[in-house]
Design a protein around this motif. Structure first.
Motif, PDB file in Angstrom:
ATOM      1  N   PHE A  13      -6.574   6.212   2.062  1.00 17.61           N
ATOM      2  CA  PHE A  13      -5.719   6.872   2.929  1.00 17.61           C
ATOM      3  C   PHE A  13      -5.630   6.161   4.468  1.00 17.61           C
ATOM      4  O   PHE A  13      -4.613   6.026   4.840  1.00 17.61           O
ATOM      5  N   PRO A  14      -6.785   6.176   5.013  1.00 13.50           N
ATOM      6  CA  PRO A  14      -6.712   5.526   6.401  1.00 13.50           C
ATOM      7  C   PRO A  14      -6.023   4.126   6.364  1.00 13.50           C
ATOM      8  O   PRO A  14      -5.262   3.582   6.975  1.00 13.50           O
ATOM      9  N   LEU A  15      -6.688   3.340   5.559  1.00 20.23           N
ATOM     10  CA  LEU A  15      -6.095   1.949   5.299  1.00 20.23           C
ATOM     11  C   LEU A  15      -4.826   1.843   4.835  1.00 20.23           C
ATOM     12  O   LEU A  15      -3.917   1.107   5.442  1.00 20.23           O
ATOM     13  N   GLY A  16      -4.228   2.697   3.840  1.00 22.72           N
ATOM     14  CA  GLY A  16      -2.823   2.609   3.705  1.00 22.72           C
ATOM     15  C   GLY A  16      -1.838   3.109   4.884  1.00 22.72           C
ATOM     16  O   GLY A  16      -0.969   2.479   4.944  1.00 22.72           O
ATOM     17  N   MET A  17      -2.312   4.223   5.559  1.00 23.18           N
ATOM     18  CA  MET A  17      -1.521   4.563   6.709  1.00 23.18           C
ATOM     19  C   MET A  17      -1.434   3.503   7.716  1.00 23.18           C
ATOM     20  O   MET A  17      -0.486   3.060   8.281  1.00 23.18           O
ATOM     21  N   ILE A  18      -2.645   2.867   8.274  1.00 22.61           N
ATOM     22  CA  ILE A  18      -2.694   1.928   9.235  1.00 22.61           C
ATOM     23  C   ILE A  18      -2.006   0.592   8.736  1.00 22.61           C
ATOM     24  O   ILE A  18      -1.183   0.289   9.695  1.00 22.61           O
ATOM     25  N   SER A  19      -1.994   0.226   7.558  1.00 19.46           N
ATOM     26  CA  SER A  19      -1.297  -0.974   7.071  1.00 19.46           C
ATOM     27  C   SER A  19       0.141  -0.738   7.242  1.00 19.46           C
ATOM     28  O   SER A  19       0.776  -1.665   7.338  1.00 19.46           O
TER      29      SER A  19
ATOM     30  N   TYR B  59      -3.443   2.160  -5.227  1.00 19.75           N
ATOM     31  CA  TYR B  59      -2.871   3.205  -4.468  1.00 19.75           C
ATOM     32  C   TYR B  59      -2.890   2.820  -2.975  1.00 19.75           C
ATOM     33  O   TYR B  59      -2.178   3.625  -2.456  1.00 19.75           O
ATOM     34  N   TRP B  60      -3.710   2.111  -2.660  1.00 22.90           N
ATOM     35  CA  TRP B  60      -3.882   1.801  -1.146  1.00 22.90           C
ATOM     36  C   TRP B  60      -2.256   1.176  -0.928  1.00 22.90           C
ATOM     37  O   TRP B  60      -1.510   1.295   0.171  1.00 22.90           O
ATOM     38  N   ALA B  61      -2.123   0.096  -1.934  1.00 18.93           N
ATOM     39  CA  ALA B  61      -0.669  -0.710  -1.835  1.00 18.93           C
ATOM     40  C   ALA B  61       0.590   0.250  -1.876  1.00 18.93           C
ATOM     41  O   ALA B  61       1.522   0.325  -1.050  1.00 18.93           O
ATOM     42  N   THR B  62       0.487   1.145  -2.757  1.00 14.68           N
ATOM     43  CA  THR B  62       1.381   2.246  -2.840  1.00 14.68           C
ATOM     44  C   THR B  62       1.575   3.072  -1.753  1.00 14.68           C
ATOM     45  O   THR B  62       2.808   3.198  -1.290  1.00 14.68           O
TER      46      THR B  62
ATOM     47  N   ARG C  40       3.241   0.926   1.031  1.00 15.97           N
ATOM     48  CA  ARG C  40       4.633   0.548   0.952  1.00 15.97           C
ATOM     49  C   ARG C  40       5.328   1.745   1.118  1.00 15.97           C
ATOM     50  O   ARG C  40       6.283   1.690   1.844  1.00 15.97           O
ATOM     51  N   VAL C  41       5.007   3.250   0.953  1.00 14.93           N
ATOM     52  CA  VAL C  41       5.802   4.034   1.353  1.00 14.93           C
ATOM     53  C   VAL C  41       5.481   4.402   2.846  1.00 14.93           C
ATOM     54  O   VAL C  41       6.766   4.783   3.246  1.00 14.93           O
ATOM     55  N   THR C  42       4.755   4.263   3.564  1.00 13.11           N
ATOM     56  CA  THR C  42       4.615   4.346   4.821  1.00 13.11           C
ATOM     57  C   THR C  42       5.264   3.533   5.464  1.00 13.11           C
ATOM     58  O   THR C  42       6.108   3.613   6.492  1.00 13.11           O
ATOM     59  N   ARG C  43       5.260   2.158   5.154  1.00 14.54           N
ATOM     60  CA  ARG C  43       6.097   0.998   5.802  1.00 14.54           C
ATOM     61  C   ARG C  43       7.470   1.540   5.609  1.00 14.54           C
ATOM     62  O   ARG C  43       8.363   1.173   6.492  1.00 14.54           O
ATOM     63  N   ALA C  44       7.977   1.928   4.476  1.00 14.93           N
ATOM     64  CA  ALA C  44       9.363   2.329   4.279  1.00 14.93           C
ATOM     65  C   ALA C  44      10.087   3.357   4.993  1.00 14.93           C
ATOM     66  O   ALA C  44      10.998   3.152   5.852  1.00 14.93           O
ATOM     67  N   ASN C  45       9.185   4.223   5.367  1.00 18.50           N
ATOM     68  CA  ASN C  45       9.510   5.423   6.334  1.00 18.50           C
ATOM     69  C   ASN C  45       9.538   5.159   7.613  1.00 18.50           C
ATOM     70  O   ASN C  45      10.347   5.632   8.422  1.00 18.50           O
ATOM     71  N   VAL C  46       8.700   4.053   8.047  1.00 24.63           N
ATOM     72  CA  VAL C  46       8.437   3.659   9.302  1.00 24.63           C
ATOM     73  C   VAL C  46       9.810   2.977   9.733  1.00 24.63           C
ATOM     74  O   VAL C  46      10.376   3.245  10.769  1.00 24.63           O
ATOM     75  N   MET C  47      10.269   2.104   8.719  1.00 26.29           N
ATOM     76  CA  MET C  47      11.396   1.351   9.191  1.00 26.29           C
ATOM     77  C   MET C  47      12.616   2.212   9.254  1.00 26.29           C
ATOM     78  O   MET C  47      13.366   1.951   9.994  1.00 26.29           O
ATOM     79  N   SER C  48      12.801   3.178   8.501  1.00 30.26           N
ATOM     80  CA  SER C  48      13.763   4.221   8.519  1.00 30.26           C
ATOM     81  C   SER C  48      13.651   5.071   9.781  1.00 30.26           C
ATOM     82  O   SER C  48      14.749   5.092  10.396  1.00 30.26           O
TER      83      SER C  48
ATOM     84  N   ALA D 155       3.477  10.717   3.305  1.00 32.32           N
ATOM     85  CA  ALA D 155       2.280   9.960   2.778  1.00 32.32           C
ATOM     86  C   ALA D 155       1.224  11.160   2.219  1.00 32.32           C
ATOM     87  O   ALA D 155       0.482  10.396   1.340  1.00 32.32           O
ATOM     88  N   LEU D 156       1.257  12.360   2.734  1.00 36.91           N
ATOM     89  CA  LEU D 156       0.396  13.157   2.100  1.00 36.91           C
ATOM     90  C   LEU D 156       0.851  13.505   0.654  1.00 36.91           C
ATOM     91  O   LEU D 156      -0.184  13.753  -0.222  1.00 36.91           O
ATOM     92  N   VAL D 157       2.120  13.572   0.426  1.00 31.97           N
ATOM     93  CA  VAL D 157       2.525  13.747  -0.839  1.00 31.97           C
ATOM     94  C   VAL D 157       2.116  12.611  -1.752  1.00 31.97           C
ATOM     95  O   VAL D 157       1.693  12.657  -2.942  1.00 31.97           O
ATOM     96  N   THR D 158       2.114  11.385  -1.502  1.00 33.40           N
ATOM     97  CA  THR D 158       1.711  10.331  -2.257  1.00 33.40           C
ATOM     98  C   THR D 158       0.287  10.212  -2.174  1.00 33.40           C
ATOM     99  O   THR D 158      -0.172   9.859  -3.366  1.00 33.40           O
ATOM    100  N   LEU D 159      -0.693  10.912  -1.361  1.00 31.74           N
ATOM    101  CA  LEU D 159      -1.882  10.848  -1.578  1.00 31.74           C
ATOM    102  C   LEU D 159      -2.162  11.848  -2.616  1.00 31.74           C
ATOM    103  O   LEU D 159      -3.138  11.694  -3.478  1.00 31.74           O
ATOM    104  N   ALA D 160      -1.466  13.074  -2.685  1.00 34.65           N
ATOM    105  CA  ALA D 160      -1.646  14.101  -4.004  1.00 34.65           C
ATOM    106  C   ALA D 160      -1.373  13.430  -4.997  1.00 34.65           C
ATOM    107  O   ALA D 160      -2.263  13.624  -6.032  1.00 34.65           O
TER     108      ALA D 160
END
Length: 265
Positions: free
Chosen positions: A71-77, A179-182, A185-193, A226-231
């Motif tokens: 979770f922290p690694l996926g969010m930060i990256s 799941y870090w990569a997933t 990717r979700v966080t990256r797409a949302n940040v760009m949006s 991101a929390l939905v993806t984590l669940a």
């Protein structure tokens, strides 16, 4: 004798209502499930429920540590890659994420074993080293949760905690990489949006820095997806732990499943 075998067979049929219609059989099965009567396992040579309760903490510990890492690694990256789109970090992240999602779990686990256990000797399979294993059976070591990392801290045994944590490195990395990569990717797409929306422009007009805009405005909006993806990742990790537990010799729920499958004629 054949007569005794036939008698025992008839008793089993009557006990489990095997001549009743399937809905009735299902009712009795559900009733026994709720009562905790899960039957006896010939492959394990013990009752099913105590065996599951003893091995479930192993799988849960592996899952919890994987979630705590990814979770922290996926969010930060994901935040860094999305905020600096097409930058060097973004290109590196996309390359590593593609590699992570395209590598099968079993292949990654075998590669880690070959490199870090056989060749380098840094990490070992199993839950704990052989010299420390007898300490878990002593009366002064109390099993509170069945998770060795937590129980070792509660018992004040930092040597066991360090050793168990070292044994968790390879299986946790194997489970959390995909799941870090997933999540990233979700966080990256949302940040760009979110970056193209009006409230970000308004925040910049007030003189806020990139860090403040990202932390105070963008991050709260990308956190719910991101929390939905984590669940979703948590449920997938529980099922994906099957291969990891077998390869890294973690005596969890997967061993019960394999034993039951191997005993089927």
């Amino acid at each position: 004798t054949p007569e005794r075998i036939a008698k025992i067979r008839e008793l089993i049929i009557q006990k489990y209502h095997l001549r009743d219609p399937f809905p009735v059989q299902y009712f009795y099965w559900a009733q026994s499930l709720l009562n905790g009567t899960w039957g006896y396992s010939p492959s394990l040579k013990e009752d099913v429920l105590p065996a599951l309760l003893r091995r479930t903490p192993v799988t849960l510990e592996l899952t919890l540590w994987s979630l705590l890492i990814l979770f922290p690694l996926g969010m930060i990256s994901g935040l860094m890659a999305g905020w600096n789109r097409h930058g060097r970090f973004d290109q590196l992240f996309r390359g590593l994420a593609s590699l992570a999602t395209s590598t099968p779990t079993i292949i990654l686990a075998l590669v880690l074993l070959s490199v870090f256990y056989i060749n380098l000797g840094w990490f070992a399979p199993g839950r704990i080293s052989i010299p420390l294993a007898p300490d878990l059976l002593k009366e002064e070591f109390v099993m509170y949760t069945g998770m060795l990392t937590i129980d070792s801290l509660l018992n004040g045994r930092m040597d066991i905690f360090t050793d168990v944590s070292k044994h968790l490195v390879m299986p946790v990395f194997t489970l959390s990489l995909y799941y870090w990569a997933t999540l990233g990717r979700v966080t990256r797409a949302n940040v760009m949006s979110e970056r193209n929306k009006g409230y970000v422009t308004a925040a910049y007009s007030r003189g806020l820095s990139d860090h403040s805009v990202l932390r105070k405005h963008v991050y709260p909006n990308v956190l719910p997806p991101a929390l939905v993806t984590l669940a979703l990742a948590a449920t997938s990790i529980l099922t994906g732990a099957f291969v990891v537990e077998i390869i890294f010799n973690f005596n969890g729920v997967s061993h019960i499943i394999v034993s039951a499958m191997s005993s089927v004629p």
